[in-house]
Design an enzyme around this catalytic site. Structure first.
Site, PDB file in Angstrom:
ATOM      1  N   ALA A  63       0.671  -1.144  -0.021  1.00 27.20           N
ATOM      2  CA  ALA A  63      -0.072  -0.187   0.015  1.00 27.20           C
ATOM      3  C   ALA A  63       0.927   1.470  -0.063  1.00 27.20           C
ATOM      4  O   ALA A  63       1.932   1.109   0.342  1.00 27.20           O
ATOM      5  CB  ALA A  63      -0.868  -0.164   1.218  1.00 27.20           C
ATOM      6  N   GLY A 102       0.149  -5.027   0.546  1.00 26.46           N
ATOM      7  CA  GLY A 102      -0.756  -4.905  -0.629  1.00 26.46           C
ATOM      8  C   GLY A 102      -0.451  -5.460  -2.049  1.00 26.46           C
ATOM      9  O   GLY A 102      -1.331  -6.012  -2.395  1.00 26.46           O
ATOM     10  N   GLU A 105      -1.141  -9.000  -1.615  1.00 22.50           N
ATOM     11  CA  GLU A 105      -2.518  -9.367  -1.606  1.00 22.50           C
ATOM     12  C   GLU A 105      -3.149  -9.224  -2.952  1.00 22.50           C
ATOM     13  O   GLU A 105      -4.073 -10.193  -3.118  1.00 22.50           O
ATOM     14  CB  GLU A 105      -3.303  -8.316  -0.696  1.00 22.50           C
ATOM     15  CG  GLU A 105      -2.966  -8.513   0.878  1.00 22.50           C
ATOM     16  CD  GLU A 105      -3.466  -7.479   2.030  1.00 22.50           C
ATOM     17  OE1 GLU A 105      -3.049  -6.156   1.676  1.00 22.50           O
ATOM     18  OE2 GLU A 105      -4.272  -7.772   2.716  1.00 22.50           O
ATOM     19  N   GLU A 125       3.099  -5.813   7.129  1.00 23.01           N
ATOM     20  CA  GLU A 125       2.354  -4.696   7.728  1.00 23.01           C
ATOM     21  C   GLU A 125       2.494  -4.766   9.509  1.00 23.01           C
ATOM     22  O   GLU A 125       2.772  -3.653   9.678  1.00 23.01           O
ATOM     23  CB  GLU A 125       0.995  -5.161   7.437  1.00 23.01           C
ATOM     24  CG  GLU A 125       0.339  -4.777   6.140  1.00 23.01           C
ATOM     25  CD  GLU A 125       0.481  -5.694   5.141  1.00 23.01           C
ATOM     26  OE1 GLU A 125       1.289  -6.693   5.282  1.00 23.01           O
ATOM     27  OE2 GLU A 125      -0.040  -5.457   3.891  1.00 23.01           O
TER      28      GLU A 125
END
Ligand code: COA
Length: 698
Positions: A63, A102, A105, A125
């Protein structure tokens, strides 16, 4: 069409390429671009299968951390991932570099994954005080099983492509990401292989559903070292949702956990630390474009604890080292310790079995300083007195090649003074490593008056290459870290004279999150060093002196501020020490009083922050975040408190300044008066962070 994500068609294969340097982070633009391109590929009847890949140095590295804590922008990552997963055409993630957070993911929402052999895949994370918030905790256990998922999500370390292949996270190791992905899609289409949507595949959860201890044991092993941290426990809970709830419910609960953490003080501190570390590598006042000098070989003077640890750090990173001693005996001992150290790590599985031999082969041990001639960087780790350092640098001037960077590992001596013993002060600087040097990540890079910008860049660059965190500091007694630590040391000693006990002081400091208190640290380092130096300077410190006079030098004599059982490093409170303190106070006519834990914490931390303010005023550190980096990576400051200057802002500078003034009067100690910068910021209601913002704007 999106600027940062493109769709191309190669016959029946649609190639979606993310191109958002430096690390293809999932900014709103990238998320929007992926969504748009996947929709377009699904809508194009000529496209039968899709590859999702990235340009530049890496697959999506996560992210966009800069967006956290700001108002969310559409599209949400989960919506993008649903679009990918729902695609009726196979979507293959083709991974190179690092698929992190992310990024992984996204790959997990694809139906298949392939990667080049150097790729790394992980959900880090937790290191930012977060948990994966876009299905990572739900899809990864379905891909690799809960045990490895817990290891990766709660521990936060990535795995390599080979391990990913073995555990079913990727289907194949390919040569090039885009070409390998494309070939893989063609194969899928030819085989008419059914799509694999992880959300619908509970097969790898079955064992843990039947026996939950598989999961709880994995969690217990991974959270052993998570004292004080919130994220590892919340992340483990989230993996548990994958076992206990249907996918959609698990996803919802994961999201709730993520939102709670993203707003937490701990995560804010950890995200701050991430950027502080990267900011520290940018050197203030060096002309843009200044290049590092090439460093192909390093010479290290001294094969003792420090020199040996430094040499190991270079060899760990594949840099050849000439290790120089004054005699065969010392050299042999130093090399022997290094070899043993590596062998112990290999035996624990920390490095491959052949690594010790390979690393030893990078180290050439020699006797005599005249052998430094091949080195592009020389680091001396010899005896810590100015006379010795000057002599060594005089010789380096004679034997080192022109342009070699000459570094001292001194922990407090004046580098300007040391540089004067050479005719090339532009090449001289400090590289202050922390003990044990092969473990501790900090390297204070000391910029002297005449240090050339490219010498400084060389030191910072090589420090990063050997996986250290560099922080550039100026010349002063003890530089940033030890100078601040000295203030804490002074107060901890004074507290004993007022009625506190070593174990009380240490307990407050460790409860705060530091790995050790000042007295346990003194015992570890050896109390005799300070005692001898006080004697030389004609200074007294009655309690510490009395301990040493009683032969209590710390861990090495089994007794110091604490007692130690044979072979143990556990510090045990000792009634004899209490007696010795009482006797000393009685002799000096001092009265004991009850000292509260709150006072201890304030007197341990606030004087350090005050010194930090002086360090900033004097320009010894360019940014408050550089001071925080020193404490995070050199002294084990708890990452969830961001560093002393960050923490001070959360406490409030006015409160700190007021308390310092109070203690200055109360304990009759003018050194506790708030520094002018602290006073000014407190009066203006400002923070240390406001200084960093102002200097960026300038
Ligand atoms: N969001 C925003 N910026 C990021 C970022 C992210 N996820 N990851 C890296 N960056 C920025 C860095 O701040 C740095 O910016 P700068 O050049 O302005 O200082 C730049 O990208 C390069 O990063 P750096 O860490 O210096 O490069 P590297 O090659 O040593 O390491 C990574 C690359 C991806 C391994 C490393 O940056 C990393 O671990 N990033 C975080 C990954 C992560 O935690 N993802 C999960 C987020 S939820």
């Amino acid at each position: 069409m999106s600027e940062v994500v493109k769709l191309e068609r190669h016959d029946e294969v649609g190639i979606v390429t993310v191109n958002s340097p430096p690390v293809n982070a999932l900014s709103a633009a990238v998320r929007g671009g992926i969504l748009e391109c996947i929709k377009a590929a699904v809508a194009d009847p000529a496209i039968k299968g899709i590859v999702l890949t990235c340009a530049g140095r890496t697959f999506i590295a996560g992210a966009d951390i800069t967006e956290f804590g700001k108002p969310p922008k559409a599209p949400a990552l989960n919506d993008v991932l649903s679009e990918i997963e729902n695609s009726p055409k196979p979507v293959v993630a083709a991974i190179h570099g690092t698929a992190l957070g992310g990024g992984l993911e996204v790959a997990l929402a694809c139906h298949f994954r392939v990667a080049v052999k150097e790729a790394k895949l992980g959900l880090p994370e937790v290191k930012l005080g977060l948990l994966p918030g876009a299905g990572g905790t739900q899809r990864l256990p379905r891909a690799v099983g809960p045990e490895l998922a817990v290891k990766m999500i709660v521990g936060g370390d990535p795995i390599g492509a080979a391990e990913a292949l073995k555990n079913g996270l990727i289907e194949e190791i390919v040569e090039g990401p885009a070409s390998g992905g494309e070939a893989f899609v063609r194969k899928l289409l030819a085989e008419k292989r059914p799509l694999r949507r992880l959300r619908d595949d509970d097969s790898k959860l079955a064992a843990a559903k039947a026996d939950r201890s598989i999961f709880t044991n994995a969690v217990a092993a991974m959270t052993k070292k998570s004292r004080g941290l919130e994220a590892p426990f919340a992340a483990a809970d989230a993996v548990g949702y994958a076992i206990d709830f249907p996918f959609d419910e698990g996803l919802k609960k994961e999201r709730e956990g993520f939102l709670k953490l993203v707003a937490s003080d701990q995560s804010k501190a950890q995200r701050y630390a991430f950027f502080a570390e990267r900011e520290a590598a940018k050197i203030a006042g060096v002309p843009e474009g200044t290049k590092s000098r090439p460093v192909n070989r390093v010479a290290i003077l001294g094969a003792g604890t420090m020199g040996g640890g430094i040499a190991m750090s270079f060899a760990n990173a594949g840099v050849p080292v000439t290790l120089i001693e004054t005699g065969e005996e010392q050299l042999k001992r130093g090399l022997g310790i290094m070899q043993k150290n590596w062998e112990a790590t290999a035996a624990r599985g920390g490095i491959p079995a052949d690594a010790p031999a390979k690393r030893m082969a990078l180290i050439t041990g020699v006797v005599g300083i005249e052998n430094v001639g091949d080195a592009d960087l020389v680091i001396e780790a010899v005896f810590e007195t100015m006379a010795v350092k000057k002599e060594v640098f005089g010789k380096l001037d004679q034997f080192a090649k022109p342009g070699a960077v000459l570094a001292s590992n001194t922990s407090y001596l004046n580098i300007d003074e040391i540089a004067k013993s050479t005719k090339r002060p532009q090449d001289v600087l400090g590289m202050h490593f922390f003990s044990p040097a092969n473990v501790m990540k900090l390297c204070e890079i000391v910029r002297a008056d005449k240090t050339a910008p490219d010498a400084l860049v060389t030191a910072v660059t090589i420090a990063r290459k050997i996986a250290k965190v560099p922080a550039v500091v100026g010349v002063c007694d003890g530089f940033v870290g030890n100078r601040m630590l000295a203030q804490r040391g002074k107060q901890s000693e004074k507290l004993l004279f007022e009625g506190a006990l070593p174990q009380q002081v240490d307990a407050v400091v460790t409860k705060f999150g530091m790995p050790m208190g000042p007295f346990a640290m003194g015992d570890l380092a050896g109390l005799d060093i300070g005692w001898r130096s006080r004697k030389d300077r004609g200074i007294k410190s009655e309690i510490a002196d009395a301990l040493c006079e009683a032969g209590r030098f710390g861990q090495k004599t089994g007794k110091g501020y604490y007692k130690y059982e044979a072979g143990s490093r556990s510090a045990l409170p000792d009634p004899e020490v209490e007696k010795l303190i009482d006797e000393t106070l009685a002799r000096l006519g001092r009265k004991k009083r009850a000292v509260s834990d709150e006072e201890i914490l304030e007197r341990m931390m606030y004087p350090m922050i005050n010194e930090g303010a002086k360090i900033l005023e004097e320009g010894i550190a360019a940014r408050p975040s550089d001071i925080d980096v020193v404490w995070l990576y050199g002294y084990g400051w708890p990452i969830y408190r961001g560093g002393p200057m960050f923490w001070a802002d959360t406490v409030g500078l006015k409160h700190i300044a007021d308390r310092l003034s109070f203690y200055a009067k109360e304990t009759n100690d003018p050194s506790l008066e708030p520094a002018p910068l602290l006073k000014k910021l407190a009066a203006e209601g400002k923070t240390f962070a406001s200084l960093a913002a102002a200097s960026k704007a300038a």
